[in-house]
Design an enzyme around this catalytic site. Structure first.
Site, PDB file in Angstrom:
ATOM      1  N   LYS A 108       0.813  -1.230   0.000  1.00 56.68           N
ATOM      2  CA  LYS A 108       0.000   0.000   0.000  1.00 56.68           C
ATOM      3  C   LYS A 108       0.842   1.274   0.000  1.00 56.68           C
ATOM      4  O   LYS A 108       0.427   2.295  -0.524  1.00 56.68           O
ATOM      5  CB  LYS A 108      -0.945   0.006   1.199  1.00 56.68           C
ATOM      6  CG  LYS A 108      -2.123  -0.942   1.028  1.00 56.68           C
ATOM      7  CD  LYS A 108      -3.178  -0.691   2.080  1.00 56.68           C
ATOM      8  CE  LYS A 108      -4.413  -1.519   1.842  1.00 56.68           C
ATOM      9  NZ  LYS A 108      -4.207  -2.957   2.173  1.00 56.68           N
TER      10      LYS A 108
ATOM     11  N   GLU B 259      -9.757   7.527   3.941  1.00 59.76           N
ATOM     12  CA  GLU B 259     -10.665   6.685   4.705  1.00 59.76           C
ATOM     13  C   GLU B 259     -10.022   5.318   4.805  1.00 59.76           C
ATOM     14  O   GLU B 259      -9.212   4.947   3.950  1.00 59.76           O
ATOM     15  CB  GLU B 259     -12.037   6.585   4.037  1.00 59.76           C
ATOM     16  CG  GLU B 259     -12.259   5.393   3.131  1.00 59.76           C
ATOM     17  CD  GLU B 259     -11.825   5.639   1.688  1.00 59.76           C
ATOM     18  OE1 GLU B 259     -11.825   6.799   1.254  1.00 59.76           O
ATOM     19  OE2 GLU B 259     -11.504   4.651   1.012  1.00 59.76           O
TER      20      GLU B 259
ATOM     21  N   SER C 257       1.523  -9.862  -1.274  1.00 56.29           N
ATOM     22  CA  SER C 257       1.149  -8.463  -1.028  1.00 56.29           C
ATOM     23  C   SER C 257       1.513  -7.939   0.355  1.00 56.29           C
ATOM     24  O   SER C 257       1.751  -6.740   0.516  1.00 56.29           O
ATOM     25  CB  SER C 257      -0.348  -8.274  -1.273  1.00 56.29           C
ATOM     26  OG  SER C 257      -1.115  -9.143  -0.466  1.00 56.29           O
TER      27      SER C 257
END
Ligand code: PLP
Length: 393
Positions: A89, A111, A377
């Protein structure tokens, strides 16, 4: 056929920008500038320097010997788990904070559901000394206390969304309201390849560093740039988009997307968006999403918080309906077993999101000479308690 966004942000029939008129100036400013800014040499230089020295890129492409023997294929792991903050991320939040600076913004909003994107955003705001407000559903704040603590430690303000189901979609509504009220000084960092144009395309481009590196690394290890298959788990779809990006137009490369089937696709508790989804609009984008007969968004479920999303980005909706991507649904139990197996065969504890991707080897038989790249990931440290409870360790 193209599998990238056109200039209006459409992937086939999916994508676009379905937003309230009051939000138009904000997305328009971004749309007009994002590609120009990303192509500026000074932007590229800053982005690449931070990815290298701060995030720790390039992440290794690791030949998983014991996993390969176990499944009789040539399996490589793209080690996004080794990125700073433990997952992919941060590639996107680094890109977007640099974008925000170029656009003259001095305040960031985001958010978050599980809190992972909130942490990645709070991290880059601390790095740059920029004010950060993260909206989070009141229920999620209780469920994800360690990530709330991380965000606070990093100097972010966490604001509770108290309306509706008090989860991700309510936090999203609050963030959009904030952005409408603060169009001048605020940039909204969206955490996956979702949202109105240009977000899906912009986030995919930031994450495309993953497949850019795979090509170079595979050339060194296998003497060819392209694998036979790329496998990734899909929540909103950003790690998958990054892993597929530079292979989309080579139809010889099989694209495998793994979704969370929760307690079973038809159990009523799942997040298998492609299998269950119908066309609708979520977060300003036309895509596939899980909804009731009257078009109300269904509350999703998965044991992994990061896959617990009722929609999927428009790129993936298009990969699904066009047949370019093969979509596989993996339930909680299959994912947890795969996570345990990878831990014990390779000494790598994967995030439960990624464990879903590993379960693909129980579903699909590959040829012994097939080169299969799995995008790892994230790391499983954040999920240790869930693994402990599940296996009674
Ligand atoms: C957030 C997350 C995901 C899901 O998000 P995508 O946008 O689909 O990539 C997958 N794996 C990990 C480790 C995550 O933190």
């Amino acid at each position: 056929m193209s599998y990238n966004a056109d200039n209006k942000g459409y992937y086939g029939e999916f994508g676009g920008a379905y937003i309230p008129e009051m939000l138009y100036p904000n997305t328009e400013e971004l749309r007009e500038n994002y590609i120009k800014i990303m192509n500026e040499p000074s932007f590229r230089k800053d982005f690449e320097a931070l990815l290298k020295d701060y995030v720790g890129r390039p992440t290794p492409l690791y030949y998983a010997k014991r996993l390969s023997e176990n499944y009789n294929a040539r399996i490589y792991l793209k080690r996004e788990d080794l990125c700073h903050t433990g997952a992919h991320k941060v590639n996107n939040t680094i890109g977007q904070i640099l974008m925000a600076q170029r656009l003259g913004k001095n305040r960031i909003i985001a958010e978050t559901g599980a809190g992972q994107h909130g942490v990645a955003t709070a991290t880059v705001c601390a790095l740059m000394g920029i004010k950060c407000v993260v909206y989070m559903g009141e229920i999620d704040i209780k469920r994800q206390a360690p990530n709330v603590a991380r965000m606070k430690m990093l100097g972010a303000e966490v604001r509770a969304a108290k309306s509706g189901s008090k989860t991700l979609k309510d936090a999203t509504n609050e963030a959009i309201r904030d952005w409408i009220n603060n169009p001048e000084d605020t940039h909204y960092i969206i955490g996956s390849v979702v949202g109105p144009h240009p977000y899906p395309d912009m986030v995919a481009r930031f994450q495309s560093i993953i497949s850019e590196e795979i090509k170079i690394q595979l050339q060194e290890k296998e003497g060819r740039t392209d694998p036979d298959y790329v496998v990734a788990c899909v929540g909103g779809g950003s790690n998958a988009a990054g892993a597929y990006y530079h292979f989309l137009d080579n139809e010889e490369v099989g694209i495998i997307a793994v979704e969370a089937a929760g307690k079973g696709i038809h159990s009523g508790e799942s997040a298998a968006t492609s299998a269950l989804g119908k066309i609708g609009i979520i977060h300003g984008s036309k895509t596939l999403l899980m909804q009731t007969k009257d078009g109300q968004i269904t509350e999703p479920y998965s044991i992994s918080a990061g896959l617990d999303y009722p929609g999927v980005g428009p790129m993936h909706a298009h990969l699904y309906t066009s047949g370019r991507g093969e979509f596989i649904s993996i339930d909680d139990e299959e994912a947890m077993r795969a996570g345990l197996l990878v831990s014990q065969l390779e000494g790598i504890i994967p995030a439960i999101e990624t464990s879903h991707a590993f379960a693909v080897f129980e579903h699909k038989k590959f040829q012994p000479e097939d080169v299969v790249v799995v995008n790892l990931s994230g790391r499983g440290d954040k999920d240790l308690q869930t693994y402990i409870d599940y296996f009674k360790l």
